[in-house]
Design an enzyme around this catalytic site. Sequence first.
Site, PDB file in Angstrom:
ATOM      1  N   ILE A 176       0.832  -1.202   0.000  1.00 38.57           N
ATOM      2  CA  ILE A 176       0.000   0.000   0.000  1.00 38.57           C
ATOM      3  C   ILE A 176       0.872   1.259   0.000  1.00 38.57           C
ATOM      4  O   ILE A 176       1.541   1.567   0.988  1.00 38.57           O
ATOM      5  CB  ILE A 176      -0.974   0.010   1.218  1.00 38.57           C
ATOM      6  N   GLU A 198      -1.177  -0.914  -9.748  1.00 35.54           N
ATOM      7  CA  GLU A 198      -2.496  -0.549 -10.311  1.00 35.54           C
ATOM      8  C   GLU A 198      -2.958  -1.569 -11.363  1.00 35.54           C
ATOM      9  O   GLU A 198      -3.594  -1.225 -12.353  1.00 35.54           O
ATOM     10  CB  GLU A 198      -2.484   0.873 -10.842  1.00 35.54           C
ATOM     11  N   THR A 211      -1.336  -5.483 -12.850  1.00 34.75           N
ATOM     12  CA  THR A 211      -0.199  -5.866 -13.706  1.00 34.75           C
ATOM     13  C   THR A 211      -0.567  -5.641 -15.172  1.00 34.75           C
ATOM     14  O   THR A 211      -1.756  -5.588 -15.523  1.00 34.75           O
ATOM     15  CB  THR A 211       0.135  -7.354 -13.526  1.00 34.75           C
TER      16      THR A 211
HETATM   17  N1  COS Z   1     -16.140  -0.976 -13.784  1.00 37.66           N
HETATM   18  C1  COS Z   1     -17.344  -1.250 -13.237  1.00 37.66           C
HETATM   19  N2  COS Z   1     -17.752  -2.518 -12.962  1.00 37.66           N
HETATM   20  C2  COS Z   1     -16.895  -3.508 -13.266  1.00 37.66           C
HETATM   21  C3  COS Z   1     -15.641  -3.280 -13.814  1.00 37.66           C
HETATM   22  C4  COS Z   1     -15.272  -1.947 -14.095  1.00 37.66           C
HETATM   23  N3  COS Z   1     -14.093  -1.651 -14.636  1.00 37.66           N
HETATM   24  N4  COS Z   1     -15.005  -4.457 -14.000  1.00 37.66           N
HETATM   25  C5  COS Z   1     -15.844  -5.394 -13.570  1.00 37.66           C
HETATM   26  N5  COS Z   1     -16.999  -4.828 -13.122  1.00 37.66           N
HETATM   27  C6  COS Z   1     -18.181  -5.491 -12.587  1.00 37.66           C
HETATM   28  C7  COS Z   1     -18.753  -6.490 -13.591  1.00 37.66           C
HETATM   29  O1  COS Z   1     -19.665  -5.872 -14.453  1.00 37.66           O
HETATM   30  C8  COS Z   1     -19.401  -7.519 -12.681  1.00 37.66           C
HETATM   31  O2  COS Z   1     -20.633  -7.013 -12.248  1.00 37.66           O
HETATM   32  P1  COS Z   1     -21.963  -7.934 -12.163  1.00 37.66           P
HETATM   33  O3  COS Z   1     -21.567  -9.183 -11.408  1.00 37.66           O
HETATM   34  O4  COS Z   1     -22.944  -7.088 -11.459  1.00 37.66           O
HETATM   35  O5  COS Z   1     -22.333  -8.243 -13.580  1.00 37.66           O
HETATM   36  C9  COS Z   1     -18.473  -7.521 -11.470  1.00 37.66           C
HETATM   37  O6  COS Z   1     -17.801  -6.265 -11.446  1.00 37.66           O
HETATM   38  C10 COS Z   1     -17.449  -8.628 -11.512  1.00 37.66           C
HETATM   39  O7  COS Z   1     -16.752  -8.502 -12.717  1.00 37.66           O
HETATM   40  P2  COS Z   1     -15.823  -9.645 -13.308  1.00 37.66           P
HETATM   41  O8  COS Z   1     -16.520 -10.957 -13.187  1.00 37.66           O
HETATM   42  O9  COS Z   1     -15.356  -9.193 -14.649  1.00 37.66           O
HETATM   43  O10 COS Z   1     -14.613  -9.614 -12.269  1.00 37.66           O
HETATM   44  P3  COS Z   1     -13.367 -10.565 -12.135  1.00 37.66           P
HETATM   45  O11 COS Z   1     -13.341 -11.121 -10.775  1.00 37.66           O
HETATM   46  O12 COS Z   1     -13.288 -11.500 -13.296  1.00 37.66           O
HETATM   47  O13 COS Z   1     -12.132  -9.523 -12.167  1.00 37.66           O
HETATM   48  C11 COS Z   1     -10.398  -8.162 -13.099  1.00 37.66           C
HETATM   49  C12 COS Z   1     -11.865  -8.661 -13.166  1.00 37.66           C
HETATM   50  C13 COS Z   1      -9.371  -9.243 -13.285  1.00 37.66           C
HETATM   51  C14 COS Z   1     -10.293  -7.174 -14.250  1.00 37.66           C
HETATM   52  C15 COS Z   1     -10.176  -7.427 -11.745  1.00 37.66           C
HETATM   53  O14 COS Z   1     -10.132  -8.343 -10.669  1.00 37.66           O
HETATM   54  C16 COS Z   1      -8.921  -6.583 -11.699  1.00 37.66           C
HETATM   55  O15 COS Z   1      -8.879  -5.501 -12.262  1.00 37.66           O
HETATM   56  N6  COS Z   1      -7.865  -7.059 -11.011  1.00 37.66           N
HETATM   57  C17 COS Z   1      -6.662  -6.285 -10.813  1.00 37.66           C
HETATM   58  C18 COS Z   1      -6.752  -5.529  -9.548  1.00 37.66           C
HETATM   59  C19 COS Z   1      -5.715  -4.435  -9.475  1.00 37.66           C
HETATM   60  O16 COS Z   1      -5.578  -3.658 -10.389  1.00 37.66           O
HETATM   61  N7  COS Z   1      -4.998  -4.399  -8.373  1.00 37.66           N
HETATM   62  C20 COS Z   1      -4.029  -3.383  -8.139  1.00 37.66           C
HETATM   63  C21 COS Z   1      -4.344  -2.781  -6.830  1.00 37.66           C
HETATM   64  S1  COS Z   1      -3.875  -1.128  -6.711  1.00 37.66           S
HETATM   65  S2  COS Z   1      -1.958  -1.090  -6.558  1.00 37.66           S
END
Ligand code: COS
Length: 379
Positions: free
Chosen positions: A157, A363, A365
């Site tokens: 963090i 943010e 990978t």
């Molecule tokens: N904006 C709004 N809603 C979103 C969204 C977005 N960008 N991405 C997904 N959602 C919603 C989907 O529509 C879905 O909603 P419903 O269940 O109501 O239909 C829900 O969230 C779950 O979406 P999904 O099934 O696509 O999620 P996944 O668990 O497959 O995860 C990823 C998607 C891999 C893209 C996500 O977990 C991710 O971005 N991981 C990386 C995290 C990250 O960046 N970490 C860094 C931390 S900060 S250093």
Amino acid sequence: MIDFTLTDEQKQLQQLARDFTRKEIIPIAAEYDQKEELPWQVVEKAFEVGLLNIAIPEHAGGLGLGMLDECIIGEELAYGCMGIYTVLMASELGITPILVGGTEEQQKRFLTPLTEKPSLAAFALSEPNNGSDAAAMGTTAVLDGDEWVINGTKMWISNGGVADITVVFATTDRQGGHRATVALVVPKDAPGFSWNKIKHKMGQRASLTSELVFENVRVPKENQLGGLGDGFKIAMKTLDKTRVPVAAGSVGVARRALEESLKYAKQREAFGKPIADFQAIQFKLANMAMGIETGRLVTWKAAWLVDQGLPHGVESAIAKAYCSEMAFDAANEAIQVHGGYGYVGEYPVEKLLRDVKLNQIYEGTNEIQRVVISRSLLR
Ligand code: COS
């Protein structure tokens, strides 16, 4: 209509950030990298000149600057030090879920204090055993009367522990997936909240990265952003925006790599002439310039989409992945141009490579960015 002209105000912001970088960041960047210490005086000075927490809206006492403004500023700051820029950028990251999911009352309550003195925000999503699969978080939130009780550990963090407020994502049911997640604002002094600095990072060592520990930390229900089950979506919407400033910072690092390489190539001689006279070096410089130009364009386009309130998730993923890889290549080539001197700390180019490696990881990978992009292609 397409117009790439910056407004007078944006040109002033760019100049302000450029001067700030030259005066306050470049002279101390190497020292704080070596000391692995966050230069708090830069936070104070950024606050004084109006470069801190710039996205706080006017109704909460802030400047309410847009994403393009943030990117113009970010490129300049990262030119001086990607790690120091991360301190300021991560605070905007911490603010964003409150803008995305908070009510106007919450925005005033949490963000106005950040406009009154030098202070930072933080965003706590990743955990020791969980990063890319963000919905599978293990930190728990249990409702007890009018309070949420948080238990668990967050990892990697930025600004963790020194931030006045941290937005913490937690689950109310570990089997419940993203629909059981909640976003909670935790103040720095909440009893049961502690943190440990993560040491010996490869780069961005002037930015503080921490492990956060929550032991029966209580926050009032009013600190919940959005509804129960909205936590994951607030995190995703936040990252869709805040990946753009990572791209902007990467462009700044690449620009530094190019400028250091130009300077060195003109002065270093081999075979009786400056190495800048050799096509092998010229092509490296040209490739860096091509990457910077294209990187800035995709970044500004993504920022423009954010500012227009248009869909921007795919474009921000493209900008983040493209620019961080472009900047890594530029830093790598800058070391090559510098030869042995590039490999040691005497010239700043080895730090550029160490620092910008993180831009491919945090943010989300770059593999996750490709998941976002390809899912949209195949949808
Ligand atoms: N904006 C709004 N809603 C979103 C969204 C977005 N960008 N991405 C997904 N959602 C919603 C989907 O529509 C879905 O909603 P419903 O269940 O109501 O239909 C829900 O969230 C779950 O979406 P999904 O099934 O696509 O999620 P996944 O668990 O497959 O995860 C990823 C998607 C891999 C893209 C996500 O977990 C991710 O971005 N991981 C990386 C995290 C990250 O960046 N970490 C860094 C931390 S900060 S250093």
